[in-house]
Scaffold this motif. Sequence first.
Motif, PDB file in Angstrom:
ATOM      1  N   HIS A  91       0.833  -1.192   0.000  1.00 20.48           N
ATOM      2  CA  HIS A  91       0.000   0.000   0.000  1.00 20.48           C
ATOM      3  C   HIS A  91       0.877   1.255   0.000  1.00 20.48           C
ATOM      4  CE1 HIS A  91      -3.376  -2.640   0.942  1.00 20.48           C
ATOM      5  NE2 HIS A  91      -2.682  -3.133   1.954  1.00 20.48           N
ATOM      6  N   LYS A  92       0.335   2.355  -0.450  1.00 24.21           N
ATOM      7  CA  LYS A  92       1.032   3.636  -0.398  1.00 24.21           C
ATOM      8  C   LYS A  92       0.530   4.395   0.831  1.00 24.21           C
ATOM      9  CE  LYS A  92       3.308   5.092  -3.256  1.00 24.21           C
ATOM     10  NZ  LYS A  92       4.769   5.066  -3.485  1.00 24.21           N
ATOM     11  N   VAL A  93       1.467   4.846   1.689  1.00 25.86           N
ATOM     12  CA  VAL A  93       1.097   5.501   2.942  1.00 25.86           C
ATOM     13  C   VAL A  93       1.555   6.954   2.949  1.00 25.86           C
ATOM     14  CG1 VAL A  93       1.325   5.490   5.457  1.00 25.86           C
ATOM     15  CG2 VAL A  93       1.219   3.327   4.203  1.00 25.86           C
ATOM     16  N   LYS A  94       0.656   7.855   3.343  1.00 22.74           N
ATOM     17  CA  LYS A  94       0.950   9.275   3.494  1.00 22.74           C
ATOM     18  C   LYS A  94       0.596   9.691   4.917  1.00 22.74           C
ATOM     19  CE  LYS A  94       2.077   9.888  -0.820  1.00 22.74           C
ATOM     20  NZ  LYS A  94       3.447  10.318  -1.202  1.00 22.74           N
ATOM     21  N   ASP A 117      -7.300  15.939  -0.843  1.00 20.10           N
ATOM     22  CA  ASP A 117      -7.635  16.287  -2.225  1.00 20.10           C
ATOM     23  C   ASP A 117      -6.403  16.150  -3.109  1.00 20.10           C
ATOM     24  OD1 ASP A 117      -9.486  17.387  -4.274  1.00 20.10           O
ATOM     25  OD2 ASP A 117      -8.103  19.084  -4.231  1.00 20.10           O
ATOM     26  N   ALA A 118      -5.244  16.600  -2.607  1.00 19.93           N
ATOM     27  CA  ALA A 118      -4.003  16.504  -3.375  1.00 19.93           C
ATOM     28  C   ALA A 118      -3.570  15.047  -3.551  1.00 19.93           C
ATOM     29  CB  ALA A 118      -2.905  17.299  -2.674  1.00 19.93           C
ATOM     30  N   VAL A 119      -3.709  14.249  -2.483  1.00 22.41           N
ATOM     31  CA  VAL A 119      -3.341  12.821  -2.575  1.00 22.41           C
ATOM     32  C   VAL A 119      -4.270  12.115  -3.560  1.00 22.41           C
ATOM     33  CG1 VAL A 119      -3.224  10.655  -1.289  1.00 22.41           C
ATOM     34  CG2 VAL A 119      -2.345  12.762  -0.264  1.00 22.41           C
ATOM     35  N   HIS A 120      -5.554  12.414  -3.481  1.00 22.04           N
ATOM     36  CA  HIS A 120      -6.527  11.825  -4.404  1.00 22.04           C
ATOM     37  C   HIS A 120      -6.193  12.188  -5.846  1.00 22.04           C
ATOM     38  CE1 HIS A 120     -10.345  11.995  -6.731  1.00 22.04           C
ATOM     39  NE2 HIS A 120     -10.594  10.856  -6.108  1.00 22.04           N
TER      40      HIS A 120
END
Length: 254
Positions: A91-94, A117-120
């Motif tokens: 998975h990608k984690v922020k 919103d930016a990650v999406h």
Amino acid sequence: MSEVLSSLRENAQTRIELAREPRPEEAAGAPPLRLLLGEALTLAEPLARKLRPPLDIVRSDNPQIVVLLPGFATHPLRMRYMARQIERAGHKVKNWGLGFNMGPSEEIFDHLSSRIDAVHARYGKQVVLVGWSLGGLYARELAKRHPDLVAKVITMGSPFSQSPYANNVWRIYQFVTGHSVAAPPIKANMAEKPPVETVALWSPRDGAISPRAACGLPGERDRAIALRCTHMGFSKSPEAILTVLRELENTSIS
């Protein structure tokens, strides 16, 4: 200068008065103090981790974009071990893009709205919000504000149900934030379920938050899963991490 000093004294006095408030009757559901003392054992977790084999992480067939939201007065670094295990599964984690979580404000929610919103936009898919304690309350409110950006909410020991005083940390919270735990500086209905899949992880061993407050009632979340970790253990307990991984694997993106 005198006006500044007067303002600082007034602010300090307000915080002291908030911390000295009488214990409301609604706080009767707080965990017993023996469990709160047990939270100190979490300090030995890094050593215990070295004495046990690494987690058996299975590579995901359904990788997700995950945003982790830390608990009250904690830094994203406290969730780094969990983040690494989630990333091991593919998975990608922020993280939330801020430092210590010192309480809510509309400015913080504006930042978090822009963040997800930016990650999406970057990855072209909905995100999964995983929030620990107060971070879980943020996750639920963000999902209500932006259901189009969020696929799922997973809370870990988050007091979204029952009385806001049903915990052992409300006085500390009030001293640090400068506002009553019953009157946060944002418009929110904590118990209202977000319009996305919402899973509540809770533990009868939680020494900080009432298990009932973190479990919630039917209609306040879709599912509740009981674990056996402490409150501080939600971010590093093998059981909690593997449960989060199972939830990520079973996430549907609309």
